[in-house]
Design a protein around this motif. Structure first.
Motif, PDB file in Angstrom:
ATOM      1  N   PRO A  49       0.832  -1.205   0.000  1.00  0.00           N
ATOM      2  CA  PRO A  49       0.000   0.000   0.000  1.00  0.00           C
ATOM      3  C   PRO A  49       0.868   1.257   0.000  1.00  0.00           C
ATOM      4  O   PRO A  49       1.803   1.380   0.778  1.00  0.00           O
ATOM      5  CB  PRO A  49      -0.821  -0.133   1.288  1.00  0.00           C
ATOM      6  CG  PRO A  49      -0.923  -1.608   1.495  1.00  0.00           C
ATOM      7  CD  PRO A  49       0.390  -2.171   1.031  1.00  0.00           C
ATOM      8  N   ASP A 345      -2.236   1.226  -6.670  1.00  0.00           N
ATOM      9  CA  ASP A 345      -2.317   1.267  -5.206  1.00  0.00           C
ATOM     10  C   ASP A 345      -3.656   0.726  -4.717  1.00  0.00           C
ATOM     11  O   ASP A 345      -3.715  -0.054  -3.755  1.00  0.00           O
ATOM     12  CB  ASP A 345      -2.110   2.703  -4.737  1.00  0.00           C
ATOM     13  CG  ASP A 345      -2.346   2.856  -3.244  1.00  0.00           C
ATOM     14  OD1 ASP A 345      -1.743   2.101  -2.470  1.00  0.00           O
ATOM     15  OD2 ASP A 345      -3.160   3.721  -2.858  1.00  0.00           O
ATOM     16  N   GLN A 346      -4.746   1.107  -5.379  1.00  0.00           N
ATOM     17  CA  GLN A 346      -6.054   0.606  -4.963  1.00  0.00           C
ATOM     18  C   GLN A 346      -6.188  -0.894  -5.179  1.00  0.00           C
ATOM     19  O   GLN A 346      -6.798  -1.601  -4.376  1.00  0.00           O
ATOM     20  CB  GLN A 346      -7.163   1.342  -5.727  1.00  0.00           C
ATOM     21  CG  GLN A 346      -7.469   2.726  -5.184  1.00  0.00           C
ATOM     22  CD  GLN A 346      -7.859   2.672  -3.719  1.00  0.00           C
ATOM     23  OE1 GLN A 346      -7.112   3.105  -2.852  1.00  0.00           O
ATOM     24  NE2 GLN A 346      -9.039   2.129  -3.429  1.00  0.00           N
ATOM     25  N   ARG A 349      -4.386  -2.567  -2.367  1.00  0.00           N
ATOM     26  CA  ARG A 349      -5.133  -2.500  -1.121  1.00  0.00           C
ATOM     27  C   ARG A 349      -6.364  -3.421  -1.132  1.00  0.00           C
ATOM     28  O   ARG A 349      -6.705  -4.012  -0.106  1.00  0.00           O
ATOM     29  CB  ARG A 349      -5.588  -1.054  -0.858  1.00  0.00           C
ATOM     30  CG  ARG A 349      -4.447  -0.090  -0.576  1.00  0.00           C
ATOM     31  CD  ARG A 349      -4.936   1.357  -0.522  1.00  0.00           C
ATOM     32  NE  ARG A 349      -3.841   2.281  -0.311  1.00  0.00           N
ATOM     33  CZ  ARG A 349      -3.402   2.683   0.871  1.00  0.00           C
ATOM     34  NH1 ARG A 349      -3.982   2.228   1.967  1.00  0.00           N
ATOM     35  NH2 ARG A 349      -2.408   3.529   0.969  1.00  0.00           N
TER      36      ARG A 349
END
Length: 368
Positions: A49, A345-346, A349
């Motif tokens: 993340p 990044d999403q 995550r």
């Protein structure tokens, strides 16, 4: 360039077994608490993340390490745009040259027989420029995502490979870009209506039209911002997951859900950075531009206008054009890269993409 195997939504996901896809951590062999291992970083970002520093740092690292495929592709695309527009403008002029000459003959008056073909030709050039610019900007967005695909894994990316990959995904990215442009037209259209309603208010002495349009603007602007951020990842999805336009839009909504404010804030920060850099480059040139000489008594209007043009369209104008092009070039690469890193990044995550990328790096690394 390799394909996007393991990046698309069809790949199986699951949370990593330990931090960043590594083994579980806990109490060490000496009875103390063992800190989590650092995340692997095969390329421009750590496979974990990301914070704001990692997102911006990864973007700048990609622009620095992969400058040739990134900026080379963008310069080639803009050069092709200039050639296309020059050709279209030349053909349009040749098609109405007789009408243009008739309009500028001594003593000629305006006639729709001559003006109509000129307006149609001008509209055709404008429409061709709009479509060509849309295609070029979509191509550059796809090339940024294609380059980042290799940059995240620390692999080389050549100009030819990026060009081929971006070209194959341009139609899908272009369709998504059209929708995003329509979303942005909502507040722009409301602003235009507000401008018209202001004059109606002045002429009719009634504030009702202006008030209604102002309320419409207050409603439309946050709605457009919400939709734009909600679909912000769609170009990256279309390029990296080889998804169609509708699938890319749905994927973007799922990824942004729960992280709207974070996506909005980092995207806004990237836009502010571009604006500051643009001001830093342009302001010195504006202050350095010489002022036109004061008009001499008895000077004709044409002489005054010529003096102003000479002061504004000289060497300083050339520097201004070069500076504008360079800032536009940097912005056209920087902003899509920030959005694409946010997209990764999403997925790290929400979908455990870090583990998939770590496995992809370990598989492709040569055995010692």
């Amino acid at each position: 360039m390799s394909d996007t195997s393991g990046w698309g939504p069809q790949a199986p996901y699951g949370g990593p077994p330990g931090p960043y896809g590594g083994p579980p951590y806990g109490w060490g062999s000496n009875g103390g608490w063992a800190p989590p291992p650092p995340p692997p970083k095969p390329g421009v970002i750590p496979l974990a993340p990301l914070g704001v520093d990692h997102i911006l740092g990864g973007t700048f690292a990609t622009m620095r390490r992969y400058a040739k495929p990134l900026f080379g592709t963008a310069v080639a695309a803009y050069g092709l745009l200039v050639v296309v527009m020059a050709t279209v403008a030349a053909l349009a002029y040749l098609s109405v040259r007789e009408h243009v000459q008739a309009m500028y003959e001594p003593g000629a008056t305006f006639s729709w027989d001559d003006g109509r073909p000129i307006l149609i030709a001008f509209g055709a050039v404008w429409l061709a420029g709009l479509l060509a610019s849309l295609a070029v900007n979509s191509f550059i967005q796809a090339s940024c995502s294609a380059t980042l695909h290799e940059a995240v894994l620390g692999r080389p990316a050549t100009f030819g490979a990026v060009w081929r990959r971006a070209w194959s995904r341009t139609p899908s990215v272009m369709a998504v870009t059209v929708l995003l442009a329509l979303v942005l037209l909502l507040p722009l259209g409301a602003c235009a209506l507000l401008f018209v309603s202001f004059f109606i208010t002045v002429l009719t002495q009634s504030a009702v039209p202006f008030g209604l349009v102002f309320l419409l603007l207050l409603v439309v602007t946050p709605l457009a911002a919400w939709l734009y951020v909600l679909f912000a990842f769609a170009p990256a999805v279309a390029a990296l997951e080889t998804a169609g336009p509708l699938q890319a839009l749905r994927r973007s909504v799922r990824l942004v859900r729960g992280a709207w404010w974070r996506t909005f804030g980092i995207s806004l920060l990237a836009g502010v950075i571009v604006g500051i850099v643009s001001l830093v480059v342009r302001l010195p040139l504006q202050f350095a531009t010489p002022m036109p000489p004061p008009p001499a008594p008895g000077s004709s209007a044409s002489a005054v206008l010529l003096d102003q043009l000479r002061s504004q369209f000289g060497l300083y104008a050339l520097f201004g054009l070069v500076a504008t092009f360079l800032t536009q070039l940097a912005a056209s690469v920087f902003l899509p890269l920030v959005t694409a890193v946010l997209y990764i990044d999403q997925r790290i995550r929400k979908e455990g993409l870090a583990q998939t990328l770590t496995e992809a790096v370990s598989v492709r690394e040569p055995a010692p």
